[in-house]
Scaffold this active site. Structure first.
Site, PDB file in Angstrom:
ATOM      1  N   TRP A  26       0.753  -1.093  -0.023  1.00 48.26           N
ATOM      2  CA  TRP A  26      -0.053   0.110   0.078  1.00 48.26           C
ATOM      3  C   TRP A  26       0.846   1.273   0.148  1.00 48.26           C
ATOM      4  O   TRP A  26       1.907   1.233   0.517  1.00 48.26           O
ATOM      5  CB  TRP A  26      -0.950   0.007   1.357  1.00 48.26           C
ATOM      6  CG  TRP A  26      -1.936  -0.848   1.285  1.00 48.26           C
ATOM      7  CD1 TRP A  26      -2.100  -1.922   0.329  1.00 48.26           C
ATOM      8  CD2 TRP A  26      -2.680  -0.924   2.422  1.00 48.26           C
ATOM      9  NE1 TRP A  26      -3.384  -2.660   0.933  1.00 48.26           N
ATOM     10  CE2 TRP A  26      -3.781  -2.237   1.880  1.00 48.26           C
ATOM     11  CE3 TRP A  26      -3.015  -0.467   3.562  1.00 48.26           C
ATOM     12  CZ2 TRP A  26      -4.887  -2.603   2.783  1.00 48.26           C
ATOM     13  CZ3 TRP A  26      -4.166  -0.999   4.392  1.00 48.26           C
ATOM     14  CH2 TRP A  26      -5.070  -1.979   4.137  1.00 48.26           C
ATOM     15  N   HIS A  74      -7.899   1.976   2.505  1.00 40.78           N
ATOM     16  CA  HIS A  74      -8.362   2.302   1.079  1.00 40.78           C
ATOM     17  C   HIS A  74      -8.288   3.617   0.904  1.00 40.78           C
ATOM     18  O   HIS A  74      -8.733   4.431   1.393  1.00 40.78           O
ATOM     19  CB  HIS A  74      -9.824   1.641   0.869  1.00 40.78           C
ATOM     20  CG  HIS A  74     -10.336   1.715  -0.557  1.00 40.78           C
ATOM     21  ND1 HIS A  74      -9.221   1.168  -1.565  1.00 40.78           N
ATOM     22  CD2 HIS A  74     -11.235   2.188  -1.360  1.00 40.78           C
ATOM     23  CE1 HIS A  74     -10.162   1.494  -2.702  1.00 40.78           C
ATOM     24  NE2 HIS A  74     -11.080   2.130  -2.538  1.00 40.78           N
ATOM     25  N   TRP A  75      -7.827   3.805  -0.696  1.00 40.27           N
ATOM     26  CA  TRP A  75      -7.620   5.383  -1.146  1.00 40.27           C
ATOM     27  C   TRP A  75      -8.512   5.328  -2.355  1.00 40.27           C
ATOM     28  O   TRP A  75      -8.840   4.313  -3.198  1.00 40.27           O
ATOM     29  CB  TRP A  75      -6.266   5.616  -1.595  1.00 40.27           C
ATOM     30  CG  TRP A  75      -5.174   5.988  -0.698  1.00 40.27           C
ATOM     31  CD1 TRP A  75      -4.389   4.648  -0.097  1.00 40.27           C
ATOM     32  CD2 TRP A  75      -5.160   6.997   0.279  1.00 40.27           C
ATOM     33  NE1 TRP A  75      -3.631   5.573   0.718  1.00 40.27           N
ATOM     34  CE2 TRP A  75      -3.974   6.797   1.181  1.00 40.27           C
ATOM     35  CE3 TRP A  75      -5.776   8.292   0.134  1.00 40.27           C
ATOM     36  CZ2 TRP A  75      -3.285   7.857   2.145  1.00 40.27           C
ATOM     37  CZ3 TRP A  75      -5.431   9.102   1.008  1.00 40.27           C
ATOM     38  CH2 TRP A  75      -3.986   8.975   1.950  1.00 40.27           C
ATOM     39  N   ASP A  91     -13.175   5.239  -8.030  1.00 39.11           N
ATOM     40  CA  ASP A  91     -12.792   4.058  -6.707  1.00 39.11           C
ATOM     41  C   ASP A  91     -12.383   2.888  -7.486  1.00 39.11           C
ATOM     42  O   ASP A  91     -13.233   2.299  -8.252  1.00 39.11           O
ATOM     43  CB  ASP A  91     -13.851   3.942  -5.874  1.00 39.11           C
ATOM     44  CG  ASP A  91     -13.700   3.213  -4.723  1.00 39.11           C
ATOM     45  OD1 ASP A  91     -12.538   2.513  -4.566  1.00 39.11           O
ATOM     46  OD2 ASP A  91     -14.290   3.319  -3.539  1.00 39.11           O
ATOM     47  N   CYS A 134      -4.685   0.700  -4.392  1.00 36.56           N
ATOM     48  CA  CYS A 134      -5.517   1.561  -4.457  1.00 36.56           C
ATOM     49  C   CYS A 134      -4.719   3.019  -4.477  1.00 36.56           C
ATOM     50  O   CYS A 134      -5.405   3.981  -5.259  1.00 36.56           O
ATOM     51  CB  CYS A 134      -6.701   1.710  -3.470  1.00 36.56           C
ATOM     52  SG  CYS A 134      -5.491   1.334  -1.799  1.00 36.56           S
TER      53      CYS A 134
END
Length: 193
Positions: A26, A74-75, A91, A134
């Site tokens: 991440w 989450h981004w 998204d 993400c």
């Protein structure tokens, strides 16, 4: 010790931050913040923190963390278009961050939309095929939207070009960019082994 690799504008990247680009990890706030700051300078499409209402486009990286402390898992990307007074949400995990993006949009619409209610639209977005890309999708979607806006006057996301292979390639390109900036003399505080 975690040495500083690059100090660029308001971003400070350490070796551990840059190493996130090298593997299936991440991305953290520092890498995403650097990418937005770099794109802001290069493309002049991102807003400066002040004077938001005078800008045509506002790009916001949205994290699903509701706490004041760092975290989240989450981004996604939220884009505000001043002329049409609407928020577009991108998204890579099928609207899983929609609640957080809508909260941000509702808090900003009075500042950005001159008191008018802004439309909120979930836009088609490429889908990530793992649990860690993400942040790279946020960076790549923002970059693609900026390029389209420069070419065509308004952004249109080329969803089909943002494949998992493309995202992996861009991860490596951002890592090389950071290394290149760290080795050059751009008025930055530099330290790269």
């Amino acid at each position: 010790m975690d040495p500083v690799v690059l100090s660029y504008q308001d971003s400070l990247l350490r070796r551990s931050d840059v190493s996130l680009l090298e593997g299936p990890n991440w991305l953290n706030d520092q890498i995403i913040g650097f990418a937005f700051e770099y794109l802001a300078e290069e493309l002049a499409m991102f807003l400066e923190p002040l004077d938001l209402a005078s800008r045509r486009w506002v790009f916001l990286a949205v994290n699903d963390n509701s706490n004041q402390t760092a975290g989240g898992s989450h981004w996604s990307l939220l884009v505000y278009h001043h002329n049409s007074n609407h928020f577009a949400h991108y998204d890579s995990q099928h609207c899983s961050n929609s609640l957080h993006a809508r909260r941000i949009a509702s808090k900003l619409e009075t500042v950005l939309g001159a008191g008018r209610k802004a439309l909120f639209v979930e836009e088609p977005s490429p889908t990530q095929h793992n649990s860690y890309d993400c942040g790279m999708y946020v960076i790549c979607i923002a970059e693609a939207l900026c390029e389209k806006a420069q070419q065509e006057g308004s952004p249109h996301l080329p969803v089909q070009t943002l494949t998992p292979a493309f995202i992996t390639q861009k991860r490596a390109e951002w890592c090389l960019l950071i290394q290149s900036l760290a080795k050059s003399d751009l008025g930055c505080t530099l330290s790269f082994p």
